[in-house]
Write a protein that holds these residues in place. Structure first.
Motif, PDB file in Angstrom:
ATOM      1  N   LYS A   3       0.824  -1.182   0.000  1.00 55.77           N
ATOM      2  CA  LYS A   3       0.000   0.000   0.000  1.00 55.77           C
ATOM      3  C   LYS A   3       0.863   1.238   0.000  1.00 55.77           C
ATOM      4  O   LYS A   3       2.080   1.179   0.087  1.00 55.77           O
ATOM      5  N   TYR A  36      -6.410   8.320  -8.371  1.00 58.07           N
ATOM      6  CA  TYR A  36      -7.826   8.268  -8.704  1.00 58.07           C
ATOM      7  C   TYR A  36      -8.583   9.218  -7.778  1.00 58.07           C
ATOM      8  O   TYR A  36      -8.181   9.478  -6.654  1.00 58.07           O
ATOM      9  N   GLN A  38     -12.538   9.977  -6.204  1.00 53.92           N
ATOM     10  CA  GLN A  38     -13.838   9.345  -6.018  1.00 53.92           C
ATOM     11  C   GLN A  38     -14.796  10.276  -5.309  1.00 53.92           C
ATOM     12  O   GLN A  38     -14.483  10.790  -4.228  1.00 53.92           O
ATOM     13  N   TYR A  87      -7.085   8.902  -4.162  1.00 56.07           N
ATOM     14  CA  TYR A  87      -6.321   7.706  -3.866  1.00 56.07           C
ATOM     15  C   TYR A  87      -5.023   7.696  -4.658  1.00 56.07           C
ATOM     16  O   TYR A  87      -5.007   7.946  -5.864  1.00 56.07           O
ATOM     17  N   PHE A 100      -5.992  -0.162  -3.269  1.00 54.50           N
ATOM     18  CA  PHE A 100      -6.463   1.121  -2.761  1.00 54.50           C
ATOM     19  C   PHE A 100      -6.174   1.210  -1.275  1.00 54.50           C
ATOM     20  O   PHE A 100      -6.441   0.291  -0.538  1.00 54.50           O
ATOM     21  N   GLY A 101      -5.656   2.334  -0.852  1.00 54.52           N
ATOM     22  CA  GLY A 101      -5.495   2.594   0.568  1.00 54.52           C
ATOM     23  C   GLY A 101      -6.713   3.335   1.087  1.00 54.52           C
ATOM     24  O   GLY A 101      -7.802   3.228   0.531  1.00 54.52           O
ATOM     25  N   SER A 102      -6.496   4.094   2.132  1.00 53.55           N
ATOM     26  CA  SER A 102      -7.606   4.835   2.739  1.00 53.55           C
ATOM     27  C   SER A 102      -7.933   6.108   1.977  1.00 53.55           C
ATOM     28  O   SER A 102      -9.016   6.663   2.114  1.00 53.55           O
TER      29      SER A 102
END
Lengths: 110, 114
Positions: A3, A36, A38, A87, A100-102
């Motif tokens: 990660k 990314y 979101q 992300y 994907f992390g947090s």
């Protein structure tokens, strides 16, 4: 899958430049860095991708130093609509499973 | 050009029932991926198709999950029998080629298991 580490949240105001830094100390030779965005109730949307140095497109810039242990996403002149989760992901060019992390929750205020 | 579409957008079922999620990738995209976010957790990879073949299914949690992509077009993800911990949002993504390049994500299918 390894990660990345990025701030949990950031606040900004409209018109400011926002820089979000991501750490990936153990990045492998084959790894590239992808960002990314979101919005709530939507799927992630690609922003930018790079391997090293600087990449720029119509929405952002990505800075990756020579050691590639970190990267910085730069959003010029943010607006309220840039409020989202961002992300930072690292991926092997031969393997497409992204981790994907947090993410970083960016809040842009008027 | 139509994006990645997922159906249903939201499904509510009882524990033990079966649910099938569908994903229609962007036309011409050979690569199709399933991801999911269970409540409070991060988005995690489930599997990757190249055309009709499973390229990587290392993220599939257990044998209650079955993904198919017959004919290399749309894909289905079946959960049978569903458990409470399967609740979350299931995302599908597609891409044209392998290696680098962006994934195009759908809006997700929210699954609620009661």
């Amino acid at each position: 899958l390894a990660k990345t580490t990025q701030p949990i949240s950031m606040d900004s105001y409209e018109g400011q430049e926002v820089n979000i830094t991501c750490s990936h100390n153990n990045i492998a030779t084959n790894d590239y860095i992808t960002w990314y965005q979101q919005f709530p109730s939507q799927g992630p949307r690609f922003i930018i991708q790079g391997y090293k140095t600087k990449v720029t497109n119509e929405v952002a810039s990505l800075f990756i130093p020579a050691d590639r242990k970190s990267s910085t996403l730069s959003l010029p002149r943010v607006s309220l609509s840039d409020t989202a989760v961002y992300y930072c992901l690292r991926g092997d060019t031969g393997r497409r499973a992204l981790t994907f992390g947090s993410g970083t929750r960016l809040q842009v205020q008027p | 050009e139509a994006g990645v579409t997922q159906f249903p957008s939201h499904s509510v079922i009882e524990k033990g029932q079966t649910v099938t999620l569908r994903c229609d990738p962007i036309s011409g995209h050979d690569n199709l991926y399933w991801y999911r976010r269970v409540m409070g957790k991060e988005i995690k990879f489930l599997l990757h198709f190249v055309k009709e073949s499973k390229q990587d299914e290392s993220g599939m949690p257990n044998n209650r999950f079955l993904a198919e992509r017959t004919g290399g077009t749309y894909s289905t993800l079946k959960v049978q029998p569903a458990e409470l911990e399967d609740s979350g949002v299931y995302f599908c993504a597609s891409s044209h080629g392998g290696g680098t390049g962006e994934l195009f994500f759908g809006e997700g299918s929210r699954l609620t298991v009661l």
